[in-house]
Design a protein around this motif. Structure first.
Motif, PDB file in Angstrom:
ATOM      1  N   GLU A  88       8.360  65.134 -77.727  1.00 39.29           N
ATOM      2  CA  GLU A  88       8.623  65.805 -76.455  1.00 39.29           C
ATOM      3  C   GLU A  88       8.329  64.822 -75.332  1.00 39.29           C
ATOM      4  O   GLU A  88       7.353  64.063 -75.407  1.00 39.29           O
ATOM      5  N   ILE A  89       9.169  64.852 -74.307  1.00 38.85           N
ATOM      6  CA  ILE A  89       9.045  63.958 -73.158  1.00 38.85           C
ATOM      7  C   ILE A  89       8.901  64.799 -71.898  1.00 38.85           C
ATOM      8  O   ILE A  89       9.720  65.691 -71.638  1.00 38.85           O
ATOM      9  N   ASP A  90       7.849  64.532 -71.126  1.00 40.03           N
ATOM     10  CA  ASP A  90       7.649  65.175 -69.820  1.00 40.03           C
ATOM     11  C   ASP A  90       7.892  64.114 -68.747  1.00 40.03           C
ATOM     12  O   ASP A  90       7.052  63.227 -68.546  1.00 40.03           O
ATOM     13  N   MET A  91       9.038  64.177 -68.089  1.00 38.37           N
ATOM     14  CA  MET A  91       9.366  63.168 -67.069  1.00 38.37           C
ATOM     15  C   MET A  91       9.145  63.729 -65.666  1.00 38.37           C
ATOM     16  O   MET A  91       9.331  64.924 -65.423  1.00 38.37           O
ATOM     17  N   VAL A  92       8.745  62.851 -64.750  1.00 32.95           N
ATOM     18  CA  VAL A  92       8.634  63.230 -63.342  1.00 32.95           C
ATOM     19  C   VAL A  92       9.946  62.885 -62.655  1.00 32.95           C
ATOM     20  O   VAL A  92      10.421  61.747 -62.737  1.00 32.95           O
ATOM     21  N   LEU A  93      10.554  63.881 -62.012  1.00 37.96           N
ATOM     22  CA  LEU A  93      11.802  63.582 -61.301  1.00 37.96           C
ATOM     23  C   LEU A  93      11.502  62.740 -60.067  1.00 37.96           C
ATOM     24  O   LEU A  93      10.349  62.557 -59.665  1.00 37.96           O
ATOM     25  N   SER A  94      12.549  62.234 -59.455  1.00 37.03           N
ATOM     26  CA  SER A  94      12.406  61.415 -58.254  1.00 37.03           C
ATOM     27  C   SER A  94      12.161  62.336 -57.061  1.00 37.03           C
ATOM     28  O   SER A  94      13.095  62.842 -56.424  1.00 37.03           O
ATOM     29  N   VAL A  95      10.884  62.573 -56.780  1.00 33.30           N
ATOM     30  CA  VAL A  95      10.498  63.578 -55.789  1.00 33.30           C
ATOM     31  C   VAL A  95      11.047  63.241 -54.407  1.00 33.30           C
ATOM     32  O   VAL A  95      11.568  64.105 -53.689  1.00 33.30           O
ATOM     33  N   GLY A  96      10.939  61.981 -54.018  1.00 35.05           N
ATOM     34  CA  GLY A  96      11.430  61.588 -52.701  1.00 35.05           C
ATOM     35  C   GLY A  96      12.921  61.804 -52.548  1.00 35.05           C
ATOM     36  O   GLY A  96      13.400  62.247 -51.492  1.00 35.05           O
ATOM     37  N   ASP A  97      13.675  61.503 -53.609  1.00 33.69           N
ATOM     38  CA  ASP A  97      15.119  61.734 -53.555  1.00 33.69           C
ATOM     39  C   ASP A  97      15.443  63.212 -53.461  1.00 33.69           C
ATOM     40  O   ASP A  97      16.377  63.616 -52.764  1.00 33.69           O
ATOM     41  N   LEU A  98      14.675  64.039 -54.173  1.00 31.03           N
ATOM     42  CA  LEU A  98      14.894  65.481 -54.079  1.00 31.03           C
ATOM     43  C   LEU A  98      14.692  65.963 -52.651  1.00 31.03           C
ATOM     44  O   LEU A  98      15.527  66.690 -52.092  1.00 31.03           O
ATOM     45  N   ILE A  99      13.585  65.567 -52.050  1.00 28.53           N
ATOM     46  CA  ILE A  99      13.272  66.001 -50.691  1.00 28.53           C
ATOM     47  C   ILE A  99      14.316  65.484 -49.694  1.00 28.53           C
ATOM     48  O   ILE A  99      14.687  66.182 -48.737  1.00 28.53           O
ATOM     49  N   ALA A 100      14.818  64.268 -49.951  1.00 26.69           N
ATOM     50  CA  ALA A 100      15.816  63.683 -49.054  1.00 26.69           C
ATOM     51  C   ALA A 100      17.201  64.284 -49.232  1.00 26.69           C
ATOM     52  O   ALA A 100      18.112  63.999 -48.443  1.00 26.69           O
ATOM     53  N   GLY A 101      17.383  65.112 -50.264  1.00 29.15           N
ATOM     54  CA  GLY A 101      18.686  65.713 -50.496  1.00 29.15           C
ATOM     55  C   GLY A 101      19.632  64.849 -51.310  1.00 29.15           C
ATOM     56  O   GLY A 101      20.842  65.133 -51.354  1.00 29.15           O
ATOM     57  N   ASN A 102      19.096  63.828 -51.987  1.00 34.82           N
ATOM     58  CA  ASN A 102      19.931  62.955 -52.815  1.00 34.82           C
ATOM     59  C   ASN A 102      20.090  63.589 -54.204  1.00 34.82           C
ATOM     60  O   ASN A 102      19.556  63.104 -55.207  1.00 34.82           O
ATOM     61  N   HIS A 103      20.828  64.660 -54.241  1.00 39.37           N
ATOM     62  CA  HIS A 103      20.870  65.480 -55.446  1.00 39.37           C
ATOM     63  C   HIS A 103      21.563  64.795 -56.614  1.00 39.37           C
ATOM     64  O   HIS A 103      21.150  64.964 -57.769  1.00 39.37           O
ATOM     65  N   ASP A 104      22.602  64.019 -56.356  1.00 41.90           N
ATOM     66  CA  ASP A 104      23.267  63.314 -57.446  1.00 41.90           C
ATOM     67  C   ASP A 104      22.321  62.317 -58.105  1.00 41.90           C
ATOM     68  O   ASP A 104      22.323  62.168 -59.338  1.00 41.90           O
ATOM     69  N   THR A 105      21.511  61.658 -57.301  1.00 42.19           N
ATOM     70  CA  THR A 105      20.542  60.693 -57.832  1.00 42.19           C
ATOM     71  C   THR A 105      19.534  61.384 -58.735  1.00 42.19           C
ATOM     72  O   THR A 105      19.220  60.899 -59.829  1.00 42.19           O
ATOM     73  N   VAL A 106      19.042  62.520 -58.297  1.00 44.60           N
ATOM     74  CA  VAL A 106      18.066  63.265 -59.086  1.00 44.60           C
ATOM     75  C   VAL A 106      18.687  63.754 -60.392  1.00 44.60           C
ATOM     76  O   VAL A 106      18.108  63.600 -61.473  1.00 44.60           O
TER      77      VAL A 106
END
Length: 217
Positions: A91-109
């Motif tokens: 099992e893998i628990d990854m942290v998403l790109s929080v800054g990109d999420l907040i910035a609205g870079n949804h494709d990147t996330v």
């Protein structure tokens, strides 16, 4: 005293501290076997030992990727994932790109999560949001992007930021992803009542270091 096996089966027994020693990791595996926890969750350096120690049991080896900030390039997260699985992580628990999420870079996330899921293959991928840093709308967006990218679980927290799991965040995540995607509550869950409240809110997995206290009745 006995173990509440119904809760134990939902727990990722966790030790992610940077000062964790091999002896402490060995004890973690012993406890997981004895109490029937779902997995042990450790940093990648400890994956080979845990996988060997837990071989032949029902306890899975889980590790973290892009941890704790989520700010690693996607190619690094993919390499971490491939290495961990090759050495026994299931099992893998990854942290998403929080800054990109907040910035609205949804494709990147979305692409970041999808690349790690591809590296996971059939193995379980949980996506950590760090909900303490997000608005409800951003949590909903993170849920949607995770589902679109093929994640198996969404997860509240690393336990290394300014806050952990909350009832409101868990309930929101459960409503948003629906019944086919798991929700892992992690961060600050220390008692049986904490765990039961998270489960009632919709959590289907619990990340905890106080697992024995949580499951002892």
């Amino acid at each position: 005293m006995t173990t509440d096996t119904s809760i134990a089966a939902l727990i990722d027994h966790t030790l992610l501290r940077p000062d964790a020693t091999p002896d402490q990791i060995a004890a973690l595996c012993d406890q997981a076997r004895a109490h029937g926890f779902k997995s042990v969750c450790v940093t990648a350096i400890h994956v080979p030992y845990c996988a060997a120690a837990l071989r032949g049991t029902q306890v899975l080896t889980c590790t973290v990727v892009g941890f704790p900030l989520g700010a690693s390039p996607t190619c690094v997260k993919v390499l971490e994932t491939e290495w961990a699985i090759a050495h026994g992580a299931r099992e893998i628990d990854m942290v998403l790109s929080v800054g990109d999420l907040i910035a609205g870079n949804h494709d990147t996330v979305r692409d970041d999560i999808a690349a790690v899921k591809k590296a996971c293959g059939d193995h379980c991928l949980k996506v950590i949001f760090e909900t303490c840093l997000l608005t409800p709308a951003q949590i909903e967006t993170a849920c949607r992007l995770s589902v679109e990218a093929g994640a198996d679980f969404v997860k509240t927290s690393t336990g290394f930021s300014s806050g952990g799991a909350t009832i409101d965040a868990v309930a929101l995540m459960a409503r948003t992803v629906g019944p086919d995607i798991g929700v892992k509550a992690s961060g600050g869950i220390a008692t049986r009542s904490d765990a039961l409240a998270m489960i009632a809110a919709g959590a289907t997995r619990i990340g905890a270091s106080k697992s024995i206290a949580i499951t002892t009745i």
